[in-house]
Design an enzyme around this catalytic site. Structure first.
Site, PDB file in Angstrom:
ATOM      1  N   LYS A 142       0.838  -1.174  -0.086  1.00  0.00           N
ATOM      2  CA  LYS A 142      -0.093   0.066   0.046  1.00  0.00           C
ATOM      3  C   LYS A 142       0.785   1.144   0.068  1.00  0.00           C
ATOM      4  CE  LYS A 142      -3.537   2.585   2.696  1.00  0.00           C
ATOM      5  NZ  LYS A 142      -4.436   2.496   3.770  1.00  0.00           N
ATOM      6  N   HIS A 317      -7.804 -30.598 -35.000  1.00  0.00           N
ATOM      7  CA  HIS A 317      -8.602 -29.515 -34.744  1.00  0.00           C
ATOM      8  C   HIS A 317      -9.315 -29.752 -33.717  1.00  0.00           C
ATOM      9  CE1 HIS A 317      -7.258 -27.722 -38.289  1.00  0.00           C
ATOM     10  NE2 HIS A 317      -7.834 -28.766 -38.979  1.00  0.00           N
ATOM     11  N   PHE A 511     -29.082 -39.462 -26.984  1.00  0.00           N
ATOM     12  CA  PHE A 511     -30.083 -40.380 -27.523  1.00  0.00           C
ATOM     13  C   PHE A 511     -30.519 -40.164 -28.944  1.00  0.00           C
ATOM     14  CE2 PHE A 511     -32.925 -37.103 -25.669  1.00  0.00           C
ATOM     15  CZ  PHE A 511     -33.615 -36.597 -26.732  1.00  0.00           C
TER      16      PHE A 511
END
Length: 562
Positions: A142, A317, A511
């Site tokens: 700081k 890729h 599915f």
């Protein structure tokens, strides 16, 4: 501002990592610094012939609570935080007999090393949570305009050299050091938070109630994370409410997805370990890595690690074009040949992943085709000598995880995808060790078909959705993925396979919404199918399989890859 090199000044050094400590201590002493240290660091400096005072000389107060309280005192932090350009603050230091601190060199308790130890206890981990160190680092950072903060031993030499040559440390350097210090503390705190959350999960999972739920077949913790969220504003109970990404630049890359894009590789300090591509990557040969090289290498590594048997994957890729495995450890060259033959045209210029060491015999076969990257657990000297003749082939050694516990830890990591303004976070997809196969057709698969179905199911999760994999004799013969229509993915896979589709099995990552995909596969010669099931048209799909004489099993679990 810190004093010039010929003026006396005060420094605090308190380190757990003694790297370059002697060099720093001697340099500061030569520059006229009064050095104050905690007991352990003071002993190391004394052994190196560097005079140092204890921090108690600044505070007038001893170390107490077994060392938990050392530097948490106004005698330390007033000297660090006082603004040198504020006469009132400097007068207060004089009024109370306090000294200004001009340099703080602190690194923190070895929390990461502690929690990496096998069977570490919570108490041991908690004792390695540093309190005084982060407080001094933050205070010095700081007040960087007046105080030099050193949180990384790698910075000691350059800062001392600048101080000697220029008579001071520049504002630019001190601001850079302050930013690095805040980042260091942030990463440290985040690591502690992540450990406490994960340790709490492990404790809960090992509880009597948790074991009772498992015995009764209740949903597991990992499964509960994947339940749909009914309220968009709700939180997943077992996910951290806050995630901080602490990334450290590992290396610059040749370029990004395209040559006009700049790119770099960053390490995730919270999860990268010896088992990860980034954690243990060692390039043995070849040009600099590019962004695409690493994406493809990671895809290849993840794929072959899904198999316990010797396996080879060829990636193009970020998509597999040939996968093969076998039971004989000595047949890795033959396995590579099958993976290559699966789609030799697409494999040209691709990335090869292997889950076994590469010897000279295998290297000879690999060197006959042009590849960009080869990633494997290791290479023999003969293999390196053969493959190094390929100027543009990058050889990457990434050792396998050595312990089952480590593999479990890898499997539980979170996966991140960036979207506009945020990140999507999920647990990583994994194939169960024992794949559930529920026969749903009149004909059940043969043992040979079951082996190929198992192989294909592990492969299909690595193909972009909609994903279809045809396999025969533990080798892919056709792959179709990244399509908006599942039947189109089937057609691409069967066209790729050609006559090799005869007698093959088919895996689908989700599915079949209609019978047409099954009908196209049967027409090409597919004999068995593995898919999740769950479509409203499952009955029609099963009927189409029965009409064609196919065996079909449901897994009740899908593996989309978007």
């Amino acid at each position: 501002m810190p004093p010039s090199s010929h003026q006396p000044f005060n420094a605090i050094i308190s380190v757990s990592d003694p790297t370059n400590l002697e060099t720093l201590g001697r340099a500061l002493a030569d520059m006229g610094a009064s050095i104050y240290s905690t007991s352990g660091t003071k002993a190391r400096l004394k052994a190196a012939g560097v005079e140092a005072y204890t921090v108690s000389d600044l505070t007038g107060f001893p170390e107490i609570l077994g060392g938990r309280i050392k530097t948490l005192h106004p005698g330390i932090h007033s000297g660090i935080l006082a603004r040198r350009d504020d006469p009132a603050q400097m007068a207060q230091l004089q009024e109370h007999g306090l000294q200004a601190i001009d340099l703080v060199a602190v690194n923190l308790y070895p929390f990461a090393q502690t929690i990496s130890k096998e069977d570490v206890t919570l108490e041991e981990a908690v004792e390695q949570i540093d309190i005084g160190g982060p407080t001094m680092i933050r205070a010095a950072a700081k007040n960087f305009a007046s105080v030099v903060v050193l949180s990384d031993p790698a910075d000691y030499d350059s800062v001392i050299s600048e101080w000697r040559e220029q008579g001071e440390v520049s504002q630019t350097t001190r601001r850079h050091l302050a930013a690095k210090a805040f980042r260091h503390v942030s990463e440290y705190d985040t690591l502690i938070a992540r450990f406490l959350v994960d340790d709490g999960r492990r404790t809960a999972d090992d509880s009597v109630e948790g074991n009772k739920q498992k015995a009764e077949g209740s949903i597991t913790l990992a499964q509960s994370k994947m339940e749909p969220i009914q309220n968009p504003k709700s939180k997943i109970q077992n996910f951290p409410p806050h995630l901080a990404l602490n990334l450290t630049q590992e290396q610059a890359l040749r370029y990004g997805e395209n040559p006009h894009q700049m790119a770099a590789l960053y390490r995730d300090d919270l999860s990268a370990s010896g088992a990860t591509l980034v954690g243990s990557l060692k390039q043995l040969h070849g040009p600099e890595l590019s962004y695409n090289n690493l994406l493809d290498a990671d895809a290849a590594l993840g794929l072959v690690r899904d198999y316990t048997m010797p396996a080879v994957a060829i990636i193009k890729h970020a998509t597999p074009c040939g996968i093969a495995c076998g039971a004989d450890e000595n047949d890795i060259a033959e396995i590579f040949g099958r993976a290559l033959a699966a789609d030799a045209q697409s494999a040209f210029g691709g990335i090869v992943g292997i889950n076994r060491y590469v010897d000279g015999a295998l290297a000879y076969h690999i060197a006959r085709t042009r590849f960009d990257v080869l990633v494997a657990p290791g290479f023999s000297e003969e293999a390196i000598e053969i493959l190094a003749r390929k100027k543009n082939l990058r050889l990457l050694a990434v050792p396998d995880p050595e312990e089952e516990e480590h593999k479990d830890q890898m499997a539980s990591q979170l996966a991140f995808r960036q979207i506009s303004g945020g990140f999507l976070v999920q647990t990583r997809d994994a194939v169960d060790d024992e794949i559930a196969m529920e026969p749903v057709t009149l004909r059940h698969p043969t043992l040979e078909e079951i082996a190929d179905l198992t192989f294909a199911w592990r492969a299909v999760k690595h193909v972009r959705s909609n994903a279809i994999v045809l396999a025969r004799k533990l080798t892919t013969v056709g792959i179709g993925g990244g399509q908006t229509s599942r039947v189109d993915a089937v057609k691409i896979a069967t066209e790729k396979a050609g006559t090799h589709a005869l007698g093959s099995v088919m895996a689908s990552d989700a599915f079949f919404p209609f019978p047409d995909g099954i009908e196209a596969a049967a027409q090409a010669g597919v004999t068995a199918v593995i898919q999740p099931g769950g479509s409203v048209n499952d009955d029609a799909v099963i009927e189409a399989a029965d009409v064609a004489g196919l065996a079909m099993v449901f897994t009740r679990k899908r593996h989309f890859k978007h």
